[in-house]
Scaffold this motif. Structure first.
Motif, PDB file in Angstrom:
ATOM      1  N   ASP A 279       0.797  -1.232   0.000  1.00 57.43           N
ATOM      2  CA  ASP A 279       0.000   0.000   0.000  1.00 57.43           C
ATOM      3  C   ASP A 279       0.826   1.276   0.000  1.00 57.43           C
ATOM      4  OD1 ASP A 279      -2.476  -1.356   0.021  1.00 57.43           O
ATOM      5  OD2 ASP A 279      -2.302  -1.660   2.195  1.00 57.43           O
ATOM      6  N   LYS A 336      -0.104   3.505   3.922  1.00 54.87           N
ATOM      7  CA  LYS A 336      -0.895   3.235   5.113  1.00 54.87           C
ATOM      8  C   LYS A 336       0.005   3.166   6.353  1.00 54.87           C
ATOM      9  CE  LYS A 336      -5.175   2.290   3.552  1.00 54.87           C
ATOM     10  NZ  LYS A 336      -6.431   2.908   4.095  1.00 54.87           N
ATOM     11  N   GLY A 339      -3.597   2.202   9.928  1.00 50.10           N
ATOM     12  CA  GLY A 339      -4.961   2.481   9.511  1.00 50.10           C
ATOM     13  C   GLY A 339      -5.191   3.864   8.951  1.00 50.10           C
ATOM     14  N   TRP A 340      -4.167   4.713   8.993  1.00 51.69           N
ATOM     15  CA  TRP A 340      -4.265   6.061   8.441  1.00 51.69           C
ATOM     16  C   TRP A 340      -3.657   6.097   7.038  1.00 51.69           C
ATOM     17  CZ3 TRP A 340      -6.161  10.430  11.145  1.00 51.69           C
ATOM     18  CH2 TRP A 340      -6.474  10.210  12.488  1.00 51.69           C
ATOM     19  N   ASP A 341      -4.260   6.888   6.140  1.00 52.34           N
ATOM     20  CA  ASP A 341      -3.648   7.182   4.844  1.00 52.34           C
ATOM     21  C   ASP A 341      -2.664   8.321   5.045  1.00 52.34           C
ATOM     22  OD1 ASP A 341      -5.175   5.299   3.441  1.00 52.34           O
ATOM     23  OD2 ASP A 341      -6.830   6.719   3.215  1.00 52.34           O
ATOM     24  N   LEU A 389      -2.312  13.095   7.383  1.00 49.27           N
ATOM     25  CA  LEU A 389      -2.918  11.806   7.692  1.00 49.27           C
ATOM     26  C   LEU A 389      -4.427  11.915   7.510  1.00 49.27           C
ATOM     27  CD1 LEU A 389      -1.027  10.997  11.029  1.00 49.27           C
ATOM     28  CD2 LEU A 389      -0.604   9.932   8.803  1.00 49.27           C
ATOM     29  N   VAL A 390      -5.031  10.879   6.957  1.00 49.06           N
ATOM     30  CA  VAL A 390      -6.482  10.843   6.756  1.00 49.06           C
ATOM     31  C   VAL A 390      -6.993   9.460   7.176  1.00 49.06           C
ATOM     32  CG1 VAL A 390      -8.380  11.053   5.120  1.00 49.06           C
ATOM     33  CG2 VAL A 390      -6.329  12.455   4.814  1.00 49.06           C
ATOM     34  N   ARG A 391      -8.127   9.462   7.911  1.00 50.73           N
ATOM     35  CA  ARG A 391      -8.698   8.188   8.315  1.00 50.73           C
ATOM     36  C   ARG A 391     -10.195   8.348   8.564  1.00 50.73           C
ATOM     37  NH1 ARG A 391      -6.651   4.300  13.334  1.00 50.73           N
ATOM     38  NH2 ARG A 391      -8.143   2.610  12.976  1.00 50.73           N
ATOM     39  N   GLY A 392     -10.939   7.311   8.233  1.00 48.12           N
ATOM     40  CA  GLY A 392     -12.363   7.287   8.516  1.00 48.12           C
ATOM     41  C   GLY A 392     -12.655   6.511   9.783  1.00 48.12           C
ATOM     42  N   PHE A 393     -13.568   7.043  10.619  1.00 49.13           N
ATOM     43  CA  PHE A 393     -13.945   6.402  11.872  1.00 49.13           C
ATOM     44  C   PHE A 393     -15.447   6.136  11.856  1.00 49.13           C
ATOM     45  CE2 PHE A 393     -10.107   8.722  12.886  1.00 49.13           C
ATOM     46  CZ  PHE A 393      -9.400   7.840  13.696  1.00 49.13           C
ATOM     47  N   ASN A 402     -14.722  11.285   8.549  1.00 47.87           N
ATOM     48  CA  ASN A 402     -13.409  11.426   7.912  1.00 47.87           C
ATOM     49  C   ASN A 402     -12.597  12.483   8.656  1.00 47.87           C
ATOM     50  OD1 ASN A 402     -11.951  10.573   5.231  1.00 47.87           O
ATOM     51  ND2 ASN A 402     -11.551  12.774   5.484  1.00 47.87           N
ATOM     52  N   ALA A 404      -8.920  14.380   8.942  1.00 46.20           N
ATOM     53  CA  ALA A 404      -7.640  14.683   8.299  1.00 46.20           C
ATOM     54  C   ALA A 404      -6.875  15.644   9.181  1.00 46.20           C
ATOM     55  CB  ALA A 404      -7.861  15.296   6.921  1.00 46.20           C
TER      56      ALA A 404
END
Length: 825
Positions: A279, A336, A339-341, A389-393, A402, A404
């Protein structure tokens, strides 16, 4: 203007309703047009958000849209298809003739943030200090990026400082570079102006401004999944001349060259990406452009006091030359992490301008003067480090929350180098003007090398709270090493009543840090008064000359943005209507020349007699609406029709002018009459309010018809521009008589038509286009020579150099005809 805005809103709502109903009746079950599902990355950090699902208005302009026009310049191509963008064509404005600024929603060129692949791009070294739209600004040079390198351009029409930082007051332009590992294109374009020029003193035919462009791109594989896209462009544009006949010279020839500069561009761009596995991937781009050009100053006729007849018996026309190098390099890695982009990048950019003067002289050297000069140069560079960093919860909402967050560090540098001695020096001829005519060189006292650092952190949260309600909140804090800190925030929401109708709105505050160019630009000339040298020109606000007049270090501009809009879509029809209001406080502006005896007395101890400098203090309010409507019609027998209606209605009001205590009180204790000098006068105030069109409306029809392995097409577009005013400087007698506007030039609204015919053969691999922009050869209002006022006759074109207003929103070159040959593989 406010009533006009209300009427325009009412008409626009009606325009939305009628086509929508028609589309619903005709084809309620039709699939959406291809471009309805365009994914945007600007204004949101949520993946897979489309332009019609966004919280704020975003125009998505494809490479096909941009490259099927007459122009091969990015800035002009954008202004042709985005009504909220304007790209004036100033002339006889020194460096601005070579790096022309674009404006969004009638605001300053540097109040729009420009990104490349989502990363901040560097500004040009040029600060616009002459009488053009954008005076006092230092903006990004959009034409340094070739059209061939671009996949799409996203124009976010909303304040976004809380998301992207400084400059994003009017909006954001994000240039997304092409990503291809195969295929390619090569094209040749030739065009020129074929026009009848009717100036105040006579008519003539012009056949000039020939532009030759060769461009192309190729996609190459890097490993099994990576890509390398190489793009290149060469453009050679001849100058145009639209000045009036010069009655001061026997035979009344045209002695000026009032028009586009003579420019040659050579540009190359690389864009690459390679998956690393697990990834993770690396990406990067690099670009370089060299631009050489020359533009004309005002003519010096044979009997001009600045001429030396022994060198130029018939007078001369100084040419200002530029040699501009623009470099952009970016590198990053994304993947990744827990779990964060994650996305980490480092971007560098620089813009170097070297000035020269040719076909000129230094009058103070008399017949011994040289005729060409090295006038010095300027450089601006920028490093930007960014980590996000970007992540969905999953928090129980309709879709994941989302989140960021990120940090950014930036280092900027700005420098000025002096020209050769003769370009600014005073020679032995007493009383004669010193320095190279047309553009005196930078002096050693103007040399500088300044830097600053900026650091920021942001949090951006967005979520589909319910099936119908989308919301986002963003907060950003920034600290600059020169002026201090700023905190900005944005709240946006959208409610979809049905799949076909939604409303959206946003409230935000923003800021724009003063540019290093505005903080430190210095350009002076030396005048001798009673044998003593005195400097006249532009000084930094932190110089002793400016401080004694009350100047203070520049502070950030502060904005408040409000927007409310609607989205409508039925079948193959979609439309957006967005109203906005932008309040900006403490705008950074360039003052007037302060040249009263009282000013001269104050700054004499510092070796100066006349001064101007950058100051905060202008407050403005901008209101308007944007409308974009599209309808796609596909038929079995006569091909495909794409219809687009777009418009921008805009009004800016200056609500407060700058004030300095020293200037306000400068007449205390002085013999009367004494009038304090004006810091920001009528001309500059009206330029803010009336210098860009109050409306710009376009209607276009793009028809294509496949027949066998060929496709034939026609594109017809009409663009209507509102009025603009190029303000003049009245005398006190004219002001007292109630004719302060007696020298203004009103450029009345006009409608231009563009037509292009195209054909594609060999399964659309070979393309041919012929066309004409400004098909009916429209011109803006002419500059009158004499205007009769109750106070007397005034000459508005004393040099006879001007033919038409330099404020014209569509230029003043007339009809442009062109042909293009392209091949895809």
């Amino acid at each position: 203007m406010k009533n006009e805005l209300r009427i325009a809103i009412a008409l626009a709502i009606g325009a939305l309703a009628a086509p929508a109903a028609f589309a619903q009746d005709q084809d309620a079950g039709a699939a959406p047009a291809d471009d309805m599902n365009e994914v945007v990355v600007t204004g949101t950090r949520v993946a897979a958000r489309t332009r019609l699902d966004s919280l704020a208005p975003v125009d998505v302009l494809s490479t096909q849209t941009l490259t099927t026009q007459a122009t091969t310049e990015l800035a002009e191509a954008l202004s042709n298809v985005a009504p909220s963008l304007d790209f004036p064509r100033p002339s006889i404005t020194d460096g601005t003739d070579h790096i022309r600024p674009a404006t969004l929603r009638g605001l300053a060129p540097d109040q729009t943030l420009v990104l490349v692949n989502g990363k901040r791009r560097h500004q040009s070294a040029l600060v616009n200090v002459n009488g053009s739209i954008g005076r006092g600004s230092a903006a990004v040079d959009l034409n340094a990026i070739p059209l061939a390198a671009i996949e799409t351009v996203e124009v976010l029409r909303d304040g976004a400082s809380a998301q992207y930082g400084s400059d994003a007051i009017a909006g954001v332009i994000n240039l997304r570079l092409r990503e291809a590992r195969e295929g390619g294109n090569a094209s040749l374009t030739y065009g020129r102006y074929d026009t009848d020029v009717a100036t105040e003193r006579g008519d003539r035919h012009a056949d000039d401004g020939a532009t030759r462009t060769a461009s192309g791109w190729v996609g190459l594989p890097l490993g099994p999944e990576g890509f390398l896209t190489v793009s290149a462009e060469y453009r050679d544009r001849d100058p145009t001349s639209r000045g009036d006949f010069d009655s001061r010279v026997p035979g009344s020839p045209v002695t000026s060259r009032y028009g586009d500069a003579d420019v040659t561009d050579k540009t190359m761009y690389f864009n690459a990406g390679i998956p690393l596995g697990n990834d993770w991937s690396i990406y990067g781009w690099a670009g370089y452009q060299n631009r050489k050009g020359n533009s004309a100053a005002f003519p010096r006729i044979f009997n001009d006091a600045r001429n030396v007849p022994a060198i130029y018996p018939n007078g001369f026309l100084p040419l200002i030359t530029t040699d501009i190098d623009d470099v952009a390099v970016g590198w990053g890695i994304k993947g990744k992490v827990a779990g964060w982009d994650a996305d980490v990048s480092l971007v560098y950019g620089s813009n170097q301008i070297d000035y020269g003067v040719e076909h000129s002289l230094n009058t103070s050297y008399g017949a011994a003067s040289q005729t060409s000069f090295d006038a010095g140069g300027m450089n601006y560079d920028q490093f930007v480090f960014n980590a996000g960093l970007v992540r969905g919860f999953d928090v129980g909402l309709a879709q994941p929350l989302n989140v960021a967050l990120g940090v950014e560090a930036r280092r900027e540098g700005y420098s000025i180098d002096a020209g050769e001695h003769a370009s600014y020096d005073r020679g032995p001829v007493a009383g004669a003007p010193a320095g190279a005519q047309g553009f005196p060189g930078f002096q050693p006292t103007n040399e500088l090398d300044e830097h600053r650092n900026a650091y920021s952190a942001y949090v951006d949260v967005e979520s589909q709270v319910t099936e119908k309600f989308l919301a986002s909140v963003a907060v950003r804090g920034e600290h600059y090493s020169d002026f201090g800190s700023a905190v900005t925030g944005k709240l946006a929401g959208r409610f979809d009543f049905t799949k076909s109708f939604a409303i959206r709105g946003a409230v935000s505050n923003g800021f724009r840090a003063p540019g290093l160019q505005q903080e430190f630009f210095t350009s002076t000339a030396t005048n001798f008064i009673n044998g003593i040298p005195f400097e006249v020109g532009t000084f930094p606000a932190t110089s002793q000359t400016a401080i004694v007049l009350g100047a203070k270090p520049l502070d950030a501009e502060k904005s408040r943005n409000y927007s409310l809009g609607t989205v409508v879509r039925f079948g193959n029809f979609d439309a957006t209507l967005d109203a906005y209001r932008i309040n900006i406080d403490d705008r950074v502006v360039l003052s007037e020349n302060l040249n009263t005896p009282q000013v001269a007395a104050l700054i004499a101890p510092f070796g100066a007699s006349v001064a101007r400098f950058f100051i905060n203090g202008v407050d403005t309010k901008t209101e308007g609406i944007d409308l974009v409507a599209r309808y796609s019609l596909r038929t079995e027998n006569v091909g495909k029709f794409e219809l687009v209606a777009a418009g921008n209605w805009n009004d800016t009001t200056v609500e407060k002018l700058p004030s300095l205590n020293v200037i306000n009180n400068i007449c205390q204790g002085q013999p009367q009459p004494c009038t304090p000098p004006v810091l920001f006068g009528r001309v500059n105030t009206l330029t803010f309010e009336e210098g860009t069109p109050d409306r710009k409306i376009s209607l276009s029809v793009d028809w294509s018809w496949p027949i066998g392995d060929a496709t034939y097409g026609v594109n017809l577009k009409g663009t209507q521009y509102g009025d603009v005013v190029e303000p003049g400087t009245p005398t006190q007698a004219e002001i007292n008589a109630g004719f302060a506007d007696g020298r203004d030039l009103v450029v009345h609204g006009d409608t231009l038509a563009d037509l292009a015919l195209n054909a594609k053969f060999m399964d659309n691999k070979l393309g041919i286009t012929i066309g004409a922009d400004n098909l009916f050869d429209q011109y803006p209002d002419r500059v009158p020579n004499n205007r009769v006022l109750p106070t007397g006759v005034v000459n508005l074109n004393a040099t006879n150099a001007l033919g038409f207003s330099r404020y014209s929103p569509y230029g003043f070159n007339g009809r442009f005809v062109y042909a293009r040959l392209g091949y895809n593989w």
